[in-house]
Design an enzyme around this catalytic site. Structure first.
Site, PDB file in Angstrom:
ATOM      1  N   GLY A  38       0.785  -1.239   0.000  1.00 42.69           N
ATOM      2  CA  GLY A  38       0.000   0.000   0.000  1.00 42.69           C
ATOM      3  C   GLY A  38       0.812   1.282   0.000  1.00 42.69           C
ATOM      4  O   GLY A  38       0.293   2.340   0.363  1.00 42.69           O
TER       5      GLY A  38
ATOM      6  N   ASN B  67      -4.941   2.424 -13.398  1.00 47.27           N
ATOM      7  CA  ASN B  67      -4.039   1.466 -12.755  1.00 47.27           C
ATOM      8  C   ASN B  67      -2.603   1.928 -12.971  1.00 47.27           C
ATOM      9  O   ASN B  67      -2.308   2.656 -13.924  1.00 47.27           O
ATOM     10  CB  ASN B  67      -4.226   0.089 -13.394  1.00 47.27           C
TER      11      ASN B  67
ATOM     12  N   HIS C 146       1.212   0.248 -13.514  1.00 46.08           N
ATOM     13  CA  HIS C 146       1.916  -1.004 -13.783  1.00 46.08           C
ATOM     14  C   HIS C 146       3.415  -0.726 -13.689  1.00 46.08           C
ATOM     15  O   HIS C 146       3.898   0.264 -14.250  1.00 46.08           O
ATOM     16  CB  HIS C 146       1.558  -1.523 -15.173  1.00 46.08           C
TER      17      HIS C 146
ATOM     18  N   GLU D  17       7.061   5.618  -9.279  1.00 43.19           N
ATOM     19  CA  GLU D  17       5.645   5.462  -8.902  1.00 43.19           C
ATOM     20  C   GLU D  17       5.241   6.511  -7.875  1.00 43.19           C
ATOM     21  O   GLU D  17       4.228   7.200  -8.027  1.00 43.19           O
ATOM     22  CB  GLU D  17       5.399   4.059  -8.325  1.00 43.19           C
TER      23      GLU D  17
HETATM   24  C1  GAR Z   1       3.510  -1.466  -7.391  1.00 39.82           C
HETATM   25  O1  GAR Z   1       4.812  -1.572  -7.853  1.00 39.82           O
HETATM   26  C2  GAR Z   1       2.531  -1.530  -8.549  1.00 39.82           C
HETATM   27  O2  GAR Z   1       3.025  -0.954  -9.718  1.00 39.82           O
HETATM   28  C3  GAR Z   1       2.388  -3.016  -8.698  1.00 39.82           C
HETATM   29  O3  GAR Z   1       2.336  -3.520  -7.389  1.00 39.82           O
HETATM   30  C4  GAR Z   1       3.141  -2.674  -6.551  1.00 39.82           C
HETATM   31  C5  GAR Z   1       2.330  -2.315  -5.328  1.00 39.82           C
HETATM   32  O4  GAR Z   1       3.116  -1.669  -4.373  1.00 39.82           O
HETATM   33  N1  GAR Z   1       1.221  -3.330  -9.448  1.00 39.82           N
HETATM   34  C6  GAR Z   1       1.146  -4.349 -10.299  1.00 39.82           C
HETATM   35  O5  GAR Z   1       2.061  -5.118 -10.485  1.00 39.82           O
HETATM   36  C7  GAR Z   1      -0.188  -4.479 -11.038  1.00 39.82           C
HETATM   37  N2  GAR Z   1      -0.058  -5.357 -12.132  1.00 39.82           N
HETATM   38  P1  GAR Z   1       2.453  -0.938  -3.132  1.00 39.82           P
HETATM   39  O6  GAR Z   1       1.461  -1.914  -2.500  1.00 39.82           O
HETATM   40  O7  GAR Z   1       3.576  -0.635  -2.219  1.00 39.82           O
HETATM   41  O8  GAR Z   1       1.756   0.298  -3.633  1.00 39.82           O
END
Ligand code: GAR
Length: 199
Positions: A12, A109, A111, A181
């Site tokens: 999260g 979303n 990625h 991100e």
């Molecule tokens: C992030 O790196 C996001 O881009 C990825 O999961 C991670 C979540 O991190 N999402 C995917 O791979 C979707 N296909 P977080 O829980 O620390 O935000």
């Protein structure tokens, strides 16, 4: 007031950055956080509170697979709360058609790679970074895109890239991508909301 709901399955950190960025915003409210994982890190983060003074407390709803795939309850809830934008931040389940259709061009979303490469079913989290390293890529990055019924195939809104070194491990790549991100996702969410029509 524009209203945002965030879906998160894991740690999260992105959801936290977005909520922190929008805390105290005059025109935007993070109304609800939703998770399919009762152990998701986002639950603790939300309990601590968001924003510089941790004063923003957002309710978290934990739901199960049957509610998500076999009922319309989440769609009804999001509509009742007049959510303008649904933000997926590390949410790992495929979004059912009913939910996609309820939020056309209003669900996004992030990625952790440069789509259309390294996307699709099974390509999430560390699997993405492992594939990028195995292929010997010299760049990776992030893609923010609209959500449709297929994994990682909706129209692209924004991409940013980072250079990789030949000796980078998947963990190194994950760290570089996470910097992007956290830097860009909150900004893009805000920008989309403030430029959204009030129809
Ligand atoms: C992030 O790196 C996001 O881009 C990825 O999961 C991670 C979540 O991190 N999402 C995917 O791979 C979707 N296909 P977080 O829980 O620390 O935000």
């Amino acid at each position: 007031m524009k209203r945002v709901a965030i879906f998160a399955s894991g740690s999260g950190t992105n959801a936290e950055k977005i909520a922190g960025h929008l805390a105290g915003h005059p025109d935007i409210e993070v109304t609800l956080i939703l998770t399919n994982n009762p152990k998701a890190g986002i639950i603790d983060r939300a309990r601590r509170g968001f924003g510089p003074d941790q004063r923003l407390h957002v309710p978290v709803l934990v739901f199960d697979r049957a509610t998500f795939y076999e009922s319309n309850r989440l769609v009804e809830l999001l509509q009742k709360q007049e959510i303008d934008l649904v933000v997926l931040a590390g949410f790992m389940w495929l979004i059912p058609e009913t939910l996609v259709q309820a939020f056309p061009q209003r669900m996004i979303n992030i990625h952790p790679a440069l789509l259309p490469n390294y996307g699709g079913k099974g390509m999430y989290g560390h699997f993405v970074h492992e594939a990028v390293v195995a292929a010997g890529e010299r760049t990776s990055g992030i893609t923010i895109h609209y959500v449709n019924e297929h994994y990682d195939e909706g129209n692209i809104i924004f991409q940013a890239s980072c250079d990789l070194d030949p000796q980078d491990t998947p963990e190194d790549v994950a760290r570089k991508v996470q910097v992007l991100e956290h830097r860009f996702y909150p900004e893009i969410v805000e920008k989309l909301l403030i430029t959204m029509n009030n129809e």
